[in-house]
Design an enzyme around this catalytic site. Structure first.
Site, PDB file in Angstrom:
ATOM      1  CB  ALA A 176     -11.096   1.821   4.470  1.00  0.00           C
ATOM      2  CB  VAL A 177      -9.473   7.245   2.237  1.00  0.00           C
ATOM      3  CG1 VAL A 177      -8.064   7.121   2.786  1.00  0.00           C
ATOM      4  CG2 VAL A 177      -9.538   6.761   0.795  1.00  0.00           C
TER       5      VAL A 177
ATOM      6  CG  HIS B 103      -2.133  -0.858   1.045  1.00  0.00           C
ATOM      7  ND1 HIS B 103      -3.350  -0.377   0.668  1.00  0.00           N
ATOM      8  CD2 HIS B 103      -2.287  -2.203   1.175  1.00  0.00           C
ATOM      9  CE1 HIS B 103      -4.224  -1.373   0.580  1.00  0.00           C
ATOM     10  NE2 HIS B 103      -3.596  -2.490   0.888  1.00  0.00           N
ATOM     11  N   PRO B 104       0.467   2.277  -0.727  1.00  0.00           N
ATOM     12  CG  PRO B 104      -0.737   3.786  -2.069  1.00  0.00           C
ATOM     13  CD  PRO B 104      -0.746   2.343  -1.573  1.00  0.00           C
TER      14      PRO B 104
ATOM     15  CG  PHE C  81      -1.752   5.674   8.545  1.00  0.00           C
ATOM     16  CD1 PHE C  81      -2.127   5.261   9.818  1.00  0.00           C
ATOM     17  CD2 PHE C  81      -2.649   6.415   7.800  1.00  0.00           C
ATOM     18  CE1 PHE C  81      -3.363   5.598  10.335  1.00  0.00           C
ATOM     19  CE2 PHE C  81      -3.895   6.758   8.307  1.00  0.00           C
ATOM     20  CZ  PHE C  81      -4.255   6.351   9.584  1.00  0.00           C
TER      21      PHE C  81
ATOM     22  CD  GLU D 103      -9.230   2.760  -2.936  1.00  0.00           C
ATOM     23  OE1 GLU D 103      -9.798   1.715  -3.286  1.00  0.00           O
ATOM     24  OE2 GLU D 103      -8.064   2.790  -2.470  1.00  0.00           O
ATOM     25  CD  GLN D 104      -3.495   8.289  -1.512  1.00  0.00           C
ATOM     26  OE1 GLN D 104      -3.038   9.438  -1.428  1.00  0.00           O
ATOM     27  NE2 GLN D 104      -2.736   7.202  -1.366  1.00  0.00           N
TER      28      GLN D 104
END
Length: 480
Positions: A435-436, A380-381, A432, A400-401
């Site tokens: 789930a945004v 994950h980034p 970190f 998502e971001q």
């Protein structure tokens, strides 16, 4: 198939309608659909006169009977003959005088030998569905042999009744039966199933076939089985209890279907008929009861409850390993091995929804060793990190971001995220993860600052939970 072996597709459907079945839209808003089946098998059973190797041994007053190889069983034949000679007409009078519609499961060979009975069925407007060519066991038939019997049964049924059967119940079926009939086509419903209180659609060979489940509990066959009904009172009490339960569910907004299975040679005996009549009177004393033939239920369901069909590309993906991994391999970030293991575990109809497929995939994530799970976290980034700045995120992560506003940070916010990212990775050894979806940048920052104070064990468990939640969100974009 032993546990641990590869199973490309698990054919059983253990999910059904789940916790919230559809509210059946019966005519007039009926609370319950009550459906009587009369199995007409007399003259179609095993008998050396019919070219069979042995006598019949199933469902008679002779409990525990064994087949007589190469011999006629005079007593068995006589019991079956009672059903045709006396039982049928007693039942015919009861149902016609009560104005109750009936579906007959007619064995084609038996219908051939019953001209008066068939005419009486037609005159009463009873549905005559097919009960196969002969009342014999099909479990050991090859697929091709059973298909030939199927086609012969259709031909003889049409010749005996004047029309092709629209419904089918073989009863003593094989694992191929329902598939073969679906492939043959032309059936409004198939009833070789006992798995629900409502009809449902079953996908096979590019077709959606309606299944109307049958019953072995509300069935007079239990007069002829060990630990079955000993008296008419027991049968009546069981039918009343089933009716009351289903009627109450209907009043609560979940109308169901009650199947009742009968046999001329069993319920047609005088000592049992009184119980059946009492139950009919009891059911008729209630308001909002729909007495229907199975064909009526099939047509109603087809009109009011159309099948939910997966898009073709997803249907193909769920059955082809390469396409499955191509379609779902990115659900867990840069970790296609989870999709591979999920597919190899044996997916079934319960996995054709987002939640169902997520269940299969998260199991493989959880079963992986700690090093493998950690690799998923590290795939994950960072949030609002270097990959985002250089537009190197996956398509899912980018969306998502951006949905959380992380692509629109000011310099101060960007510096805060960079500092937190660095401190977090240094402390825990993985980025970190949150789930945004449904969060804005302020909520994400609050969670970030709170979670960085966790111990590593707590935060590892939290991060894994977040990975699973992200995967579920992604699957919901792909599946119903």
């Amino acid at each position: 198939m032993r546990y641990g072996e590869q199973l490309v597709h698990y054919p059983r459907n253990m999910r059904g309608y789940g916790a919230t079945p559809p509210a059946a839209k019966w005519p007039g808003g009926a609370t319950i659909a009550v459906q009587f089946v009369l199995n007409y098998e007399e003259g179609g059973e095993n008998c050396i006169l019919h070219g069979d190797e042995a006598s019949e041994a199933f469902l008679s007053e002779i409990v525990g009977a064994a087949p007589w190889l190469g011999q006629r069983h005079w007593n068995m034949e006589s019991i079956y003959e009672y059903g045709a000679r006396a039982g049928f007409w007693r039942l015919h009078h009861l149902f016609t005088s009560s104005n109750i519609p009936v579906t007959v499961y007619g064995v084609a060979a038996a219908l051939q030998r019953a001209p008066e009975h068939v005419q009486a069925m037609l005159d009463a407007d009873w549905e005559i569905a097919s009960h196969g060519l002969k009342w014999i066991e099909f479990k050991d038939f090859s697929r091709q042999q059973e298909k030939q019997y199927l086609q012969q049964a259709i031909q003889l049924h049409e010749a005996a009744t004047g029309s092709r059967p629209r419904g089918w119940y073989l009863g003593r079926c094989s694992e191929n039966t329902v598939d073969l009939f679906t492939e043959e086509g032309g059936f409004d419903y198939i009833s070789d199933a006992y798995d629900d209180d409502l009809p449902y659609w079953r996908h096979h060979a590019g077709r959606e076939q309606l299944i109307i489940p049958y019953t072995l509990d509300c069935n007079d066959m239990r007069f002829a089985t060990p630990q079955g009904f000993n008296s008419g009172d027991q049968f009546e009490a069981y039918l009343r209890d089933a009716f009351d339960t289903l009627y109450a569910e209907g009043l609560a907004g979940q109308p169901k279907m009650m199947n009742i299975g009968l046999h001329c040679r069993l319920i047609g005996r005088p000592g049992r008929m009184a119980a059946l009549k009492r139950f009919i009177d009891y059911a008729k004393s209630h308001e909002s009861v729909w007495f229907a033939r199975r064909i009526d239920i099939a047509r109603r369901w087809s009109d009011q409850h159309r099948p939910v069909v997966l898009p073709p590309h997803l249907r193909v993906a769920l059955g082809d390993r390469r396409k499955f991994v191509s379609t779902f391999g990115g659900v867990f970030e840069h970790s296609p091995w989870i999709a591979e293991r999920a597919f190899d575990s044996g997916l079934g109809m319960a996995n054709e929804t987002a939640w169902g497929l997520h269940h299969a995939m998260k199991i493989q994530f959880r079963l992986a060793n700690p090093k493998k799970r950690l690799s998923v976290l590290n795939a994950h980034p960072d949030l609002a990190g270097k990959l985002a700045a250089t537009k190197q995120l996956t398509a899912d992560s980018t969306i998502e971001q951006a949905g959380a506003g992380l692509d629109r940070l000011n310099d101060s916010e960007r510096a805060t995220f960079a500092r937190l990212n660095s401190d977090y990775v240094k402390k825990f050894g993985f980025p970190f993860i949150i789930a945004v979806k449904g969060h804005d940048k302020d909520a994400i920052l609050t969670a970030f600052k709170k979670r960085i104070d966790n111990d590593r064990e707590t935060e590892l468990a939290t991060a894994c939970q977040q990975v699973e939640t992200i995967a579920l969100h992604r699957l919901r974009e792909l599946l119903p």
